[in-house]
Design an enzyme around this catalytic site. Sequence first.
Site, short mmCIF file in Angstrom:
data_model
loop_
_atom_site.label_atom_id
_atom_site.label_comp_id
_atom_site.label_asym_id
_atom_site.label_seq_id
_atom_site.Cartn_x
_atom_site.Cartn_y
_atom_site.Cartn_z
N LYS A 1 1.54 4.99 17.54
CA LYS A 1 2.82 4.35 17.82
C LYS A 1 3.04 4.20 19.33
O LYS A 1 3.58 3.19 19.79
CB LYS A 1 3.95 5.16 17.19
CG LYS A 1 4.03 5.06 15.67
CD LYS A 1 4.64 3.73 15.25
CE LYS A 1 5.12 3.79 13.81
NZ LYS A 1 5.93 2.62 13.44
N ASN B 1 14.13 11.72 11.89
CA ASN B 1 14.24 11.72 10.43
C ASN B 1 15.31 10.75 9.95
O ASN B 1 16.46 10.82 10.36
CB ASN B 1 14.58 13.13 9.95
CG ASN B 1 13.53 14.14 10.36
OD1 ASN B 1 12.42 14.12 9.85
ND2 ASN B 1 13.87 15.00 11.31
N ASN C 1 -4.86 0.25 11.32
CA ASN C 1 -3.67 -0.38 10.76
C ASN C 1 -2.53 -0.49 11.76
O ASN C 1 -2.01 -1.58 12.03
CB ASN C 1 -3.21 0.39 9.52
CG ASN C 1 -2.07 -0.31 8.80
OD1 ASN C 1 -2.28 -1.37 8.21
ND2 ASN C 1 -0.88 0.26 8.86
N SER D 1 0.83 -1.21 0.00
CA SER D 1 0.00 0.00 0.00
C SER D 1 0.87 1.26 0.00
O SER D 1 0.48 2.28 -0.56
CB SER D 1 -0.94 0.00 1.21
OG SER D 1 -0.20 -0.06 2.43
N TYR E 1 -0.98 9.75 14.45
CA TYR E 1 0.15 8.89 14.08
C TYR E 1 1.02 8.62 15.30
O TYR E 1 1.30 7.46 15.64
CB TYR E 1 0.97 9.53 12.97
CG TYR E 1 2.35 8.92 12.85
CD1 TYR E 1 2.51 7.59 12.46
CD2 TYR E 1 3.50 9.67 13.13
CE1 TYR E 1 3.77 7.02 12.37
CE2 TYR E 1 4.76 9.11 13.04
CZ TYR E 1 4.89 7.78 12.66
OH TYR E 1 6.14 7.22 12.58
N SER F 1 10.33 25.20 0.17
CA SER F 1 9.72 26.13 1.11
C SER F 1 10.38 25.98 2.48
O SER F 1 10.55 24.87 2.97
CB SER F 1 8.21 25.85 1.24
OG SER F 1 7.54 26.10 0.03
N GLY G 1 4.60 0.51 0.17
CA GLY G 1 5.90 -0.03 -0.24
C GLY G 1 5.93 -0.34 -1.73
O GLY G 1 4.95 -0.12 -2.45
#
Length: 331
Positions: A146, A171, A93, A39, A142, A205, A41
């Site tokens: 987690k 990141n 999910n 979905s 999100y 930006s 990947g």
Amino acid sequence: MTTHAKRYLVTGGAGYVGSVVAAHLLERGHRVTVLDDLSTGFAEGVPDGAEFVEGRVQDAAKWLDASYEGVLHFAAFSQVGESVARPEKYWENNVGGTMALLAAMRDAGVRRLVFSSTAATYGEPETVPIPESAPTSPTSPYGASKLAVDHMIGGECAAHGLAAVSLRYFNVAGAHGPLGERHHPESHLIPLVLQVALGEREAISVYGEDYPTPDGTCVRDYIHVADLAEAHLLALDAMTAGSVPAGEHLICNLGNGNGFSVREVVETVRAVTGHPVPEVTAARRPGDPAVLVASADTARERLGWTPSRPDLAAVVADAWAFARLRGEEGA
């Protein structure tokens, strides 16, 4: 190559981080099964040598059995903005999928888990670098999903003797050969700036230039994806050696030890690529903290992990090589 090859299931192993971790496992001589519903990947992201099963993590019980030494769990949706607009998608999910995975592991007798968590569980931190003892107050569904999974894993460890390591980080960047970062839509800074260098985007930006940082732009952690993969393998090693025993849920933050500002990233891309990168200043985005950097002290002490590629230019150079490769392939 290891002389003690084991079999591992990598959920979400067709995605960016999961595919690189799967490749590192294979390079060590392990047997790897990648479970991914594609979905987010890409089938071509599954590294050569891995068995690929197309399916959802909710159905892991169909494939998981006692022949697996452990599971590395990456299968999750991860777009903060989308999670705000469609929180139910993230609960179903990220949380529901992990609940089904833990049940499948329990039934199969697979008792080792490495979970790819996120430092978004902390929300806007009170102190930086952020330790694992920092309050958790996620600012998006999100991050909340987690954090819920981390709580779920902790309960599984205490009640059923699972050994687990959750790795929280900000990141990820860079690439590992032909395996690199690609999202649709793209929201991460380094690939966005590289799109400008490639001529695929007019300008980058810069959201706010009046933050209390040296150059006024936000400062963030960036970890090379290969360093991140090595942390996952060290977590497996710790469980195999017994330093993370059955019943323990170890949470480790991962960081490069420094943060880099948005402007530093842009300047580094200019230097590495040799291309001009026009930038436009935009208003601050709501909820963007000035500095987000994680402390890796626990990972160093418990896992023996230190990033071997902390240099931003090296991270950008690998990401640039991957971006050009994709451009040549017309991806």
